[in-house]
Design a protein around this motif. Structure first.
Motif, PDB file in Angstrom:
ATOM      1  N   VAL A  42       0.838  -1.202   0.000  1.00 26.84           N
ATOM      2  CA  VAL A  42       0.000   0.000   0.000  1.00 26.84           C
ATOM      3  C   VAL A  42       0.874   1.253   0.000  1.00 26.84           C
ATOM      4  O   VAL A  42       0.601   2.205  -0.745  1.00 26.84           O
ATOM      5  N   VAL A  55      -7.283   6.059  -4.033  1.00 23.97           N
ATOM      6  CA  VAL A  55      -7.931   4.785  -3.680  1.00 23.97           C
ATOM      7  C   VAL A  55      -7.481   3.691  -4.645  1.00 23.97           C
ATOM      8  O   VAL A  55      -7.167   2.572  -4.226  1.00 23.97           O
ATOM      9  N   ASN A  56      -7.435   4.013  -5.925  1.00 24.19           N
ATOM     10  CA  ASN A  56      -6.959   3.026  -6.904  1.00 24.19           C
ATOM     11  C   ASN A  56      -5.505   2.655  -6.643  1.00 24.19           C
ATOM     12  O   ASN A  56      -5.133   1.481  -6.755  1.00 24.19           O
ATOM     13  N   ASN A  57      -4.697   3.638  -6.308  1.00 22.79           N
ATOM     14  CA  ASN A  57      -3.291   3.357  -6.008  1.00 22.79           C
ATOM     15  C   ASN A  57      -3.168   2.461  -4.774  1.00 22.79           C
ATOM     16  O   ASN A  57      -2.324   1.568  -4.733  1.00 22.79           O
ATOM     17  N   ALA A  58      -4.009   2.697  -3.767  1.00 20.48           N
ATOM     18  CA  ALA A  58      -3.974   1.861  -2.566  1.00 20.48           C
ATOM     19  C   ALA A  58      -4.400   0.434  -2.891  1.00 20.48           C
ATOM     20  O   ALA A  58      -3.801  -0.529  -2.393  1.00 20.48           O
ATOM     21  N   LEU A  59      -5.415   0.278  -3.731  1.00 22.84           N
ATOM     22  CA  LEU A  59      -5.858  -1.065  -4.118  1.00 22.84           C
ATOM     23  C   LEU A  59      -4.795  -1.793  -4.950  1.00 22.84           C
ATOM     24  O   LEU A  59      -4.604  -3.004  -4.795  1.00 22.84           O
ATOM     25  N   VAL A  60      -4.119  -1.055  -5.800  1.00 24.82           N
ATOM     26  CA  VAL A  60      -3.001  -1.654  -6.540  1.00 24.82           C
ATOM     27  C   VAL A  60      -1.915  -2.086  -5.558  1.00 24.82           C
ATOM     28  O   VAL A  60      -1.326  -3.159  -5.700  1.00 24.82           O
ATOM     29  N   VAL A  62      -2.377  -3.046  -2.434  1.00 32.09           N
ATOM     30  CA  VAL A  62      -2.848  -4.270  -1.777  1.00 32.09           C
ATOM     31  C   VAL A  62      -2.604  -5.470  -2.684  1.00 32.09           C
ATOM     32  O   VAL A  62      -2.114  -6.518  -2.245  1.00 32.09           O
ATOM     33  N   ALA A  63      -2.937  -5.322  -3.959  1.00 33.57           N
ATOM     34  CA  ALA A  63      -2.712  -6.416  -4.912  1.00 33.57           C
ATOM     35  C   ALA A  63      -1.226  -6.753  -5.035  1.00 33.57           C
ATOM     36  O   ALA A  63      -0.849  -7.933  -5.101  1.00 33.57           O
TER      37      ALA A  63
END
Length: 82
Positions: A42, A55-60, A62-63
């Motif tokens: 994250v 938010v998209n960067n945080a989800l990336v 997490v992935a």
């Protein structure tokens, strides 16, 4: 999408390296390694993400953290266990 591919591969290696260093030198218990992997992912995603939406960067991130943790497990089981 190309940014994710170019950014993601080195990020996976960096995340796995940070987690392994924490396990070896900081004596992080192995059961917390996936959590640290996600947290580092994250941070990396937020710091170096290409999308303007955090938010998209945080989800990336997490992935990336989940991928780094799972990828290392596969390599450890198949290559390092002989």
């Amino acid at each position: 999408m190309n940014d994710l591919l170019i950014f993601g591969v080195p990020a996976l290696a960096a995340i796995a390296t940070v987690v392994e260093v924490a396990k070896k030198f900081v004596k992080l218990p192995s059961r917390f390694a996936p959590l640290l992997s996600i947290a580092v992912g994250v941070v990396v995603g937020l710091a170096f993400g290409a999308d303007p939406d955090w938010v998209n960067n945080a989800l990336v991130g997490v992935a990336l953290g989940l991928s780094a943790s799972g990828g290392y497990s596969v390599v450890k089981r198949t290559v390092l266990d002989r």
